[in-house]
Design a protein around this motif. Structure first.
Motif, PDB file in Angstrom:
ATOM      1  N   ASP A 706       0.808  -1.216   0.000  1.00  0.00           N
ATOM      2  CA  ASP A 706       0.000   0.000   0.000  1.00  0.00           C
ATOM      3  C   ASP A 706       0.844   1.271   0.000  1.00  0.00           C
ATOM      4  N   VAL A 707       2.060   1.192   0.530  1.00  0.00           N
ATOM      5  CA  VAL A 707       2.911   2.374   0.633  1.00  0.00           C
ATOM      6  C   VAL A 707       4.368   1.925   0.703  1.00  0.00           C
ATOM      7  N   SER A 708       5.244   2.724   0.094  1.00  0.00           N
ATOM      8  CA  SER A 708       6.692   2.486   0.156  1.00  0.00           C
ATOM      9  C   SER A 708       7.410   3.822   0.137  1.00  0.00           C
ATOM     10  N   HIS A 709       8.584   3.841   0.750  1.00  0.00           N
ATOM     11  CA  HIS A 709       9.475   4.974   0.509  1.00  0.00           C
ATOM     12  C   HIS A 709      10.529   4.546  -0.497  1.00  0.00           C
ATOM     13  N   LEU A 710      11.083   5.507  -1.178  1.00  0.00           N
ATOM     14  CA  LEU A 710      12.173   5.258  -2.115  1.00  0.00           C
ATOM     15  C   LEU A 710      13.420   5.978  -1.631  1.00  0.00           C
ATOM     16  N   ASN A 711      14.538   5.268  -1.572  1.00  0.00           N
ATOM     17  CA  ASN A 711      15.809   5.922  -1.284  1.00  0.00           C
ATOM     18  C   ASN A 711      16.375   6.443  -2.605  1.00  0.00           C
ATOM     19  N   LEU A 712      16.092   7.689  -2.922  1.00  0.00           N
ATOM     20  CA  LEU A 712      16.613   8.234  -4.172  1.00  0.00           C
ATOM     21  C   LEU A 712      18.139   8.276  -4.158  1.00  0.00           C
ATOM     22  N   HIS A 713      18.726   8.269  -2.937  1.00  0.00           N
ATOM     23  CA  HIS A 713      20.183   8.247  -2.826  1.00  0.00           C
ATOM     24  C   HIS A 713      20.724   6.826  -2.922  1.00  0.00           C
TER      25      HIS A 713
END
Length: 965
Positions: A706-713
């Motif tokens: 349902d939800v995730s964060h992305l480590n753009l780094h």
């Protein structure tokens, strides 16, 4: 062979530049792992039921120059007004020597967090400079190596006050009513999840309020008024109430250190020390406290220790406070500080020195005094009688005043009732004062005053000791007396000093950094170029949205691409670190449950293999953690998951799961895990740390999250910068979209919600988002998928080549791994006495950063090669690991004693080679274990550090220069 013109004009795409192994090398590796093709390898590894039929439609790949031209056209839509808005953000003059030699230098921006201090002494010294600046300006005992931004630092100060408070029954936190609104927004969000009651009122009311454990004040109020809080702070201390104070770093150059008159915690933004506004970030926050609170302090602390030879050496102190060790008991979920930006700020102070900083601060204040005097003489009323750089000017027709400003390309602060705000800065010139004066005193017919403003005459009539700063607030003690701040003031000296620091460090521009779970991939030059473009660098985060049309377009495109790549319906681009993204995602889940009358759902299920930030973030979001077991293969135990979910019942909020798993495999039952949690009314949070094994192959949304964060780094190429910057935007399904963070200052219809913020700026660290935009634009849909495939191939190639020397702890189907693998060193340690630490330090002698040590399993090494490393570099690493295994065999055979061999003595410095040699192995073997090192050798500047000594003798400021001689 002759080729047609059309063939010759076909441009070489960036994909071939980004992916390390050539097609021929890829085939050689495929042969080594017994796979016929990349597609066939993926079929063997990734469960069939989660594989996408085609990669998400993010467009065709393009060349570097085409992408740069396209982004330049977008950037041109931003309007660079002169911004006097203030509110914690100011235009700056970044010294070119720092811009070129640090911000634009891969030796600095590709470095990793200094967990291996022997190869990080340069950036550690730069961070120690930053801490010393913080200590000198705040007057406190202990400083951190930076936090994410001023607003989150305020929230961390509140949390520290509660942890350290002796008033255990108190649950109220008092906030002065002239705090920056964005700071209050973030503090309010954090207080809600912690269950604190916020009291917002005039500071004097703090003494009249019962049940208060801490107070938050701002030395220079948001509208500019300076406050002498010395008496109040003493009264708070008598009542055991912990005092926290926000301060302006440039104002502190002239003002008495808050710690000297009683503040317990002092924090603020270091942006004014040479870091561009960048539409909100990244900017390092400084943070300092009294020594008695050191165990409660958030973030990282750099301390002075000693190495095995007894020489002074730097390291991250008290690492046992970090969340990957303490998990839900951690002080914070911060895993990303702002090291690169802290280093800019610290070196800005080194370059200018105490006299230069005082000259800059005095000039800003003098210009403010001149403008204030001129406005008062012209009949305008100032709301306050004290200030450093900010005036609150009452005006009869505010709309007309703002219209005149806009017509002249000027932004004033507009949210003050019947007044405008003006904050001056180091870029302000005399002619700017003339312009500001004219537009403010113009009559209702928009006619400027006919009286010329004689700035020189005004300057001469003003007292040399300004009364706009109260007499007892003027700083009397000297600042920055350490030699490092008093030597490097010519560009030649500064350039050489920075180069000397760089030579002590090992970064991605020198060698592969094979860290598992951290994805240290190429940060391409074309991706980095736009961040210093003035069209992106010079915008104030609270400028009118129409002035940031280029930013809005770029962010919208990036958000759309990321939504497609994650399989979600919406993206929130605010969180400015991965851990902050976790927190924001959990807040969205919490708010969603509350909106449905199910606010009682508070249990967060977390597998035992999870990243340490997961339980730390869940605790911050006000959730109760229940651990779910893993089977002997490292997979989530579905029976235990079903039992724990059923047991939680109506109290189940969510599960936090990492995919591929933290153990480096694609779990076959991931969809079943999602279904179990949904069955009992919970939400699925899928940690995006391992997205580099998903992009183009599968998505969290397709899997069932349902939800995730992305480590753009990590996945999307923003560099680590020695431990920050980072960005952690969250993707959500449609039902969670109304509950992602919003912002109280900036309102953009359809982009920002009305929910509480988690970061100071509406789009977090917006100025580094062009990096990820460039990466996706240049790679295209097929290129992104190929990058994931090659990352998986590289990991399997290493695992295959090393499995006979080092057991691979976890594998999936067909004995394959995902994009990383875990080598089990425990059997070797039992046989030989050589530990994973010894192997990690010996790798330094071979010119490599160590893999991740003892995570997620103690006594192991976790390796992630990424797609950017060529077969040549992979083979060099494999050769080093095999050579080290042969060295271990010699210890096992008794040829070298356990107490004296090249592994336990590693790393070896250049200096010790000229000393008397008494080891049972040669100097050559110590320093040049393989022949190739004779042509390209990295020399660590210190030997292995004594961690225990550093913690027992905590010292976190610049040491006497004699210690380095």
């Amino acid at each position: 062979m002759n080729q047609t013109l059309s063939q010759l004009e076909h441009p070489q795409t960036f994909v071939q530049r980004h992916i390390g192994p050539s097609p021929a090398q890829q085939q050689q590796m495929l042969d080594a792992v017994a796979a016929t093709s990349l597609d066939a390898l993926i079929e063997q590894i990734v469960p069939a039921n989660i594989q996408l039929p085609t990669p998400p439609a993010t467009g065709e790949a393009t060349t570097e120059h085409q992408a740069l031209a396209e982004l330049k056209a977008i950037a041109a839509k931003n309007q660079r007004y002169k911004s006097y808005i203030g509110m914690g953000y100011s235009p700056v003059l970044t010294p070119p020597v720092i811009l070129r030699n640090l911000l634009e230098n891969p030796s600095w921006y590709t470095a990793y967090t200094p967990y291996q201090p022997e190869i990080s002494q340069g950036r550690l010294e730069a961070l120690l400079n930053f801490q010393t600046v913080t200590l000198d300006l705040t007057g406190l005992d202990l400083a951190s190596a930076s936090l994410l931004d001023e607003a989150t630092a305020a929230a961390e100060a509140m949390a520290l006050a509660k942890r350290a408070s002796k008033l255990k029954q108190a649950n109220r936190f008092f906030v002065a009513d002239d705090l920056h609104p964005q700071t209050l927004d973030v503090v309010r969000t954090r207080a809600e999840t912690f269950g604190f009651e916020l009291i917002i009122d005039k500071p004097a009311k703090a003494l009249e309020t019962e049940g208060v454990f801490g107070v938050l004040l701002q030395q220079a109020g948001s509208s500019g008024e300076l406050h002498d809080y010395s008496a109040l702070l003493q009264q708070l201390k008598q009542r055991n109430i912990i005092s926290c104070m926000a301060a302006d770093i440039m104002a502190l150059v002239l003002l008495t250190a808050p710690g000297q008159y009683g503040a317990d915690v002092v924090f603020g933004s270091a942006q004014r020390f040479g870091v561009p506004m960048g539409y909100g970030g990244p900017h390092a926050a400084f943070f300092a406290c009294r020594d008695e609170f050191k165990r409660s302090m958030p973030g990282r602390i750099i301390g002075l220790s000693r190495d095995a030879a007894g020489n002074p050496a730097l390291r991250m102190a008290m690492q046992t406070r970090e969340q990957h060790i303490r998990r839900e008991k951690a002080n914070s979920n911060i895993c990303t500080s702002q090291v690169l930006l802290a280093n800019i700020a610290g070196l800005y102070a080194v370059y200018h020195g105490p006299q230069g900083l005082r000259r800059i601060a005095q000039r800003i204040h003098r210009l403010t005094d001149i403008l204030a005097t001129a406005l008062q003489q012209a009949g305008l009323k100032l709301r306050h009688q004290t200030w450093f750089d900010t005036l609150c000017v009452e005006v009869n027709d505010k709309a007309a005043t703002l219209a005149r400003a806009t017509a002249q390309g000027i932004n004033l602060r507009s949210d003050l009732q019947h007044a405008v705000g003006i904050t001056l800065d180091e870029t302000t010139r005399s002619e700017d004062i003339q312009t500001l004066f004219a537009l403010l005193v113009a009559d209702d017919h928009n006619t400027a005053t006919t009286l010329p403003l004689d700035i020189a005459a005004l300057d001469n009539t003003l007292s040399q000791h300004s009364s706009s700063i109260p007499a007892n607030m003027w700083r009397k003690a000297p600042i920055l007396t350490h030699p490092v701040f008093n030597r490097y003031h010519s560009e030649t000296e500064m350039m050489r000093y920075m180069h000397r620091l760089v030579r002590k460090d090992l970064a991605l521009n020198q060698a592969m950094i094979p860290l598992g779970s951290c994805t240290m991939k190429l940060n391409a030059a074309a991706e980095m170029l736009p961040i210093t473009w003035p069209e992106f660098a010079d915008l104030h985060p609270f400028c009118p949205p129409e002035q940031a049309a280029g930013y809005q377009q770029m962010i919208a495109q990036l958000a759309d691409w990321l939504a497609k790549l994650t399989g979600y319906d919406a993206m929130c681009m605010q969180p400015n670190s991965g851990a902050q993204g976790e927190y924001a995602g959990l807040l969205a889940i919490r708010r969603y449950h509350q909106s449905r009358g199910q606010g009682n759902r508070h249990i967060c299920l977390i597998p035992s293999s999870a990243h340490g930030t997961n339980p730390a973030s869940a605790q911050m979001a006000g959730m109760s953690i229940v651990v779910v077991g893993c089977d002997k293969e490292g997979n989530i135990d579905l029976d235990d998951l079903h039992h724990k979910a059923q047991q939680a019942g109506d109290a189940l909020s969510c599960i936090m799961v990492t995919y591929p798993s933290t153990h480096g495999v694609y779990e076959e039952t991931i969809r079943s895990a999602c279904e179990i949690v949904h069955q009992f009314g919970g939400q699925v949070y899928l940690d995006g740390a391992n997205m580099n094994a998903q992009v183009g192959i599968t998505t969290p949304g397709y899997i069932g999250a349902d939800v995730s964060h992305l480590n753009l780094h990590k996945t999307f190429c923003i560099p680590h910068g020695g431990g920050g910057p980072g960005m952690g935007p969250i993707g959500v399904k449609a039902h969670l979209a109304p509950f992602v963070p919003g912002h109280c200052v900036v309102n953009i219809e359809g982009v920002l919600t009305q929910q509480g913020a988690v970061s100071a700026a509406p789009f977090g660290s917006a100025s580094i988002l062009p990096i990820s935009w460039m990466y996706i634009r240049m790679m295209g849909a097929e290129g992104l998928k190929q990058a994931s495939q090659v990352a998986i191939l590289n990991a399997n190639y290493i695992a295959c080549r090393l499995k006979d020397a080092y057991p691979v702890l976890y594998t999936g189907r067909d004995h394959r791994v995902a994009h990383e693998c875990i080598l089990d060193i425990r059997p070797l340690k039992e046989q030989s006495g050589i530990s994973e630490m010894d192997i990690a330090k010996r790798l330094i002698d071979y010119g490599f950063h160590a893999p991740t040590m003892s995570f997620p399993v103690a006594g192991t090494l976790m390796i992630e090669p990424t797609e950017s490393e060529s077969k040549v570099e992979l083979d060099r690493f494999i050769a080093a690991m095999l050579a080290i295994r042969a060295e271990i065999a010699r210890v096992e055979a008794g040829e070298w004693p356990l107490q004296d061999n090249p592994l336990v003595n590693a790393p070896h410095t250049q200096a010790e080679l000229v000393e008397q040699w008494q080891h049972p192995y040669s100097r050559e073997l110590a320093a040049f274990p393989v022949r190739e090192l004779r042509d390209n050798k990295y020399w660590p500047s210190v030997k292995r550090l004594d961690d225990v000594y550093g913690d027992r003798n905590l010292f976190c400021a610049c040491a006497p220069i004699s210690d380095y001689s």
